[in-house]
Design a protein around this motif. Structure first.
Motif, PDB file in Angstrom:
ATOM      1  N   ARG A   1     120.936 -17.843 -26.974  1.00 37.78           N
ATOM      2  CA  ARG A   1     121.495 -19.128 -25.720  1.00 37.78           C
ATOM      3  C   ARG A   1     121.550 -20.793 -26.266  1.00 37.78           C
ATOM      4  O   ARG A   1     120.024 -21.142 -26.527  1.00 37.78           O
ATOM      5  CB  ARG A   1     119.852 -18.871 -25.027  1.00 37.78           C
ATOM      6  N   GLN A   2     121.728 -21.161 -25.037  1.00 43.11           N
ATOM      7  CA  GLN A   2     121.854 -22.737 -25.101  1.00 43.11           C
ATOM      8  C   GLN A   2     120.992 -23.355 -23.473  1.00 43.11           C
ATOM      9  O   GLN A   2     120.878 -23.164 -22.726  1.00 43.11           O
ATOM     10  CB  GLN A   2     122.930 -22.971 -24.699  1.00 43.11           C
ATOM     11  N   GLY A   3     120.056 -24.294 -24.298  1.00 48.08           N
ATOM     12  CA  GLY A   3     119.606 -24.825 -23.064  1.00 48.08           C
ATOM     13  C   GLY A   3     118.181 -25.679 -23.510  1.00 48.08           C
ATOM     14  O   GLY A   3     118.030 -25.832 -24.657  1.00 48.08           O
ATOM     15  N   TYR A   4     117.883 -26.506 -22.657  1.00 52.84           N
ATOM     16  CA  TYR A   4     116.308 -27.584 -23.190  1.00 52.84           C
ATOM     17  C   TYR A   4     115.448 -26.563 -22.627  1.00 52.84           C
ATOM     18  O   TYR A   4     115.142 -26.296 -21.753  1.00 52.84           O
ATOM     19  CB  TYR A   4     117.433 -28.741 -22.897  1.00 52.84           C
ATOM     20  N   ARG A   5     114.520 -27.194 -23.802  1.00 55.31           N
ATOM     21  CA  ARG A   5     112.994 -27.066 -23.330  1.00 55.31           C
ATOM     22  C   ARG A   5     112.477 -27.520 -21.889  1.00 55.31           C
ATOM     23  O   ARG A   5     113.756 -28.674 -21.053  1.00 55.31           O
ATOM     24  CB  ARG A   5     112.014 -28.218 -24.358  1.00 55.31           C
ATOM     25  N   ALA A   6     112.006 -26.770 -21.156  1.00 56.45           N
ATOM     26  CA  ALA A   6     111.744 -26.824 -19.615  1.00 56.45           C
ATOM     27  C   ALA A   6     110.658 -28.126 -19.690  1.00 56.45           C
ATOM     28  O   ALA A   6     111.359 -28.786 -18.349  1.00 56.45           O
ATOM     29  CB  ALA A   6     111.146 -26.102 -19.550  1.00 56.45           C
ATOM     30  N   ASP A   7     110.457 -28.792 -20.438  1.00 52.07           N
ATOM     31  CA  ASP A   7     109.842 -30.099 -20.407  1.00 52.07           C
ATOM     32  C   ASP A   7     110.847 -31.049 -20.988  1.00 52.07           C
ATOM     33  O   ASP A   7     110.387 -32.453 -20.733  1.00 52.07           O
ATOM     34  CB  ASP A   7     108.727 -30.703 -21.115  1.00 52.07           C
ATOM     35  N   ARG A   8     111.960 -30.819 -21.571  1.00 51.62           N
ATOM     36  CA  ARG A   8     113.272 -31.970 -21.303  1.00 51.62           C
ATOM     37  C   ARG A   8     112.642 -32.570 -22.459  1.00 51.62           C
ATOM     38  O   ARG A   8     113.474 -33.990 -23.238  1.00 51.62           O
ATOM     39  CB  ARG A   8     113.124 -32.642 -20.567  1.00 51.62           C
TER      40      ARG A   8
ATOM     41  N   ASP B   1     121.034 -33.806 -12.701  1.00 54.64           N
ATOM     42  CA  ASP B   1     119.566 -34.507 -12.105  1.00 54.64           C
ATOM     43  C   ASP B   1     118.837 -33.538 -11.193  1.00 54.64           C
ATOM     44  O   ASP B   1     119.317 -33.377 -10.188  1.00 54.64           O
ATOM     45  CB  ASP B   1     119.908 -36.109 -12.088  1.00 54.64           C
ATOM     46  N   GLY B   2     117.938 -33.312 -11.687  1.00 49.95           N
ATOM     47  CA  GLY B   2     116.753 -32.632 -10.179  1.00 49.95           C
ATOM     48  C   GLY B   2     117.816 -31.382 -10.738  1.00 49.95           C
ATOM     49  O   GLY B   2     116.584 -30.326  -9.212  1.00 49.95           O
ATOM     50  N   THR B   3     117.918 -30.297 -10.946  1.00 50.05           N
ATOM     51  CA  THR B   3     118.256 -28.906 -10.943  1.00 50.05           C
ATOM     52  C   THR B   3     117.529 -28.364 -12.396  1.00 50.05           C
ATOM     53  O   THR B   3     117.330 -29.244 -13.031  1.00 50.05           O
ATOM     54  CB  THR B   3     119.552 -28.444 -11.270  1.00 50.05           C
ATOM     55  N   GLU B   4     117.769 -27.497 -12.667  1.00 59.09           N
ATOM     56  CA  GLU B   4     117.180 -26.242 -13.572  1.00 59.09           C
ATOM     57  C   GLU B   4     117.846 -26.333 -14.698  1.00 59.09           C
ATOM     58  O   GLU B   4     118.237 -24.620 -15.692  1.00 59.09           O
ATOM     59  CB  GLU B   4     116.424 -25.415 -13.326  1.00 59.09           C
ATOM     60  N   VAL B   5     119.655 -25.818 -14.234  1.00 58.54           N
ATOM     61  CA  VAL B   5     120.650 -26.309 -15.306  1.00 58.54           C
ATOM     62  C   VAL B   5     120.571 -25.989 -16.676  1.00 58.54           C
ATOM     63  O   VAL B   5     119.839 -27.470 -16.714  1.00 58.54           O
ATOM     64  CB  VAL B   5     121.827 -26.627 -14.307  1.00 58.54           C
ATOM     65  N   LEU B   6     120.476 -25.187 -17.524  1.00 55.51           N
ATOM     66  CA  LEU B   6     120.512 -25.110 -19.015  1.00 55.51           C
ATOM     67  C   LEU B   6     119.281 -25.607 -19.468  1.00 55.51           C
ATOM     68  O   LEU B   6     119.158 -26.150 -20.548  1.00 55.51           O
ATOM     69  CB  LEU B   6     121.664 -26.084 -19.697  1.00 55.51           C
ATOM     70  N   LEU B   7     118.574 -25.378 -18.405  1.00 55.39           N
ATOM     71  CA  LEU B   7     116.653 -25.676 -19.035  1.00 55.39           C
ATOM     72  C   LEU B   7     115.999 -24.171 -19.207  1.00 55.39           C
ATOM     73  O   LEU B   7     116.132 -22.706 -18.443  1.00 55.39           O
ATOM     74  CB  LEU B   7     116.162 -26.233 -17.941  1.00 55.39           C
ATOM     75  N   ARG B   8     115.421 -23.797 -20.227  1.00 57.00           N
ATOM     76  CA  ARG B   8     114.939 -22.266 -20.379  1.00 57.00           C
ATOM     77  C   ARG B   8     113.405 -22.039 -19.520  1.00 57.00           C
ATOM     78  O   ARG B   8     113.832 -20.960 -19.739  1.00 57.00           O
ATOM     79  CB  ARG B   8     114.429 -22.863 -21.677  1.00 57.00           C
TER      80      ARG B   8
END
Length: 222
Positions: A74-81, A98-105
């Motif tokens: 699964r690909q994505g960044y940490r929730a805290d970026r 920006d402002g979305t949760e797309v590709l965030l864990r």
């Protein structure tokens, strides 16, 4: 019995051993396959990615039945970026994320689509980069299990699948790309990525169809 492939059958020595073989299912997540995920927001049609789901599940079943290890990424960044560089933040803004949760864990879109057969015994590797070996424990997991041979499915053929396949080749894994169990929103890029595996007499590995891979796995079923 080896798997019929091009430019040569797999494995090269004709000995297909499920105990040392893993199936990689790359990034079949909501953010790539859903109509409102990252991929669609970038202007690509996720339909070709969804179309491979039956083939991927068929290969998963055959691999599992033969005794192969099954690995999902699964690909994505940490929730805290905290793992985003300034360049990655800029690219995210440029993509309108920006402002979305797309590709965030932390987001529902990060999860593997429910249509994919994920078993409790399967291994899930979370990654930030396109390549599944970069900043992850994938190689450690594979080496710990004695895995030397890898079968590739997932999305996208030209980006995360191909990057991971190239990383694997440089680590001396023997690679097989299942051409109709991986996909891209860009058909030209998909075909080019498949071709690139076979250049220089299989410099990155070999290519086979779902049908031939399943036939090979069934022949060595435990």
């Amino acid at each position: 019995m080896p798997i019929a492939a091009r430019p040569f059958d797999y494995p090269y020595d004709g000995h297909l051993d499920p105990a040392v073989t893993a199936l990689l299912v790359i990034d079949l997540q909501m953010d790539f396959l859903s109509p409102d995920g990252y991929f669609a927001r970038k202007g690509y049609d996720p339909a070709p990615l969804r179309a491979i789901i039956p083939n991927v599940n068929a290969v998963i079943a055959a691999a599992r039945g033969a005794g192969c290890t099954v690995v999902h990424t699964r690909q994505g960044y940490r929730a805290d970026r905290a793992d985003m560089t300034p360049y990655e933040v800029w690219r995210r803004r440029r993509a309108g994320l920006d402002g979305t949760e797309v590709l965030l864990r932390s987001s529902p879109g990060y999860e593997i689509v429910p249509e994919i057969d994920v078993h409790p015994d399967d291994i899930i590797v979370d990654k930030t980069a396109n390549g599944a070996f970069t900043y992850t424990d994938l190689e450690h997991v594979l080496r710990a299990r004695g895995i030397t041979h890898l079968l590739f499915t997932g999305c996208t053929t030209d980006v995360c699948v191909h990057t991971t396949l190239r990383e694997a080749q440089d680590r001396n894994f023997q690679n097989l790309l299942i051409e109709d169990a991986c996909a891209s929103g860009d058909q030209y890029a998909h075909q080019a990525a498949i071709h690139m595996v076979t250049v220089e007499d299989g410099i990155f590995g070999v290519v086979a169809t779902t049908k031939d891979v399943i036939a090979g796995l069934k022949a060595v079923r435990r």
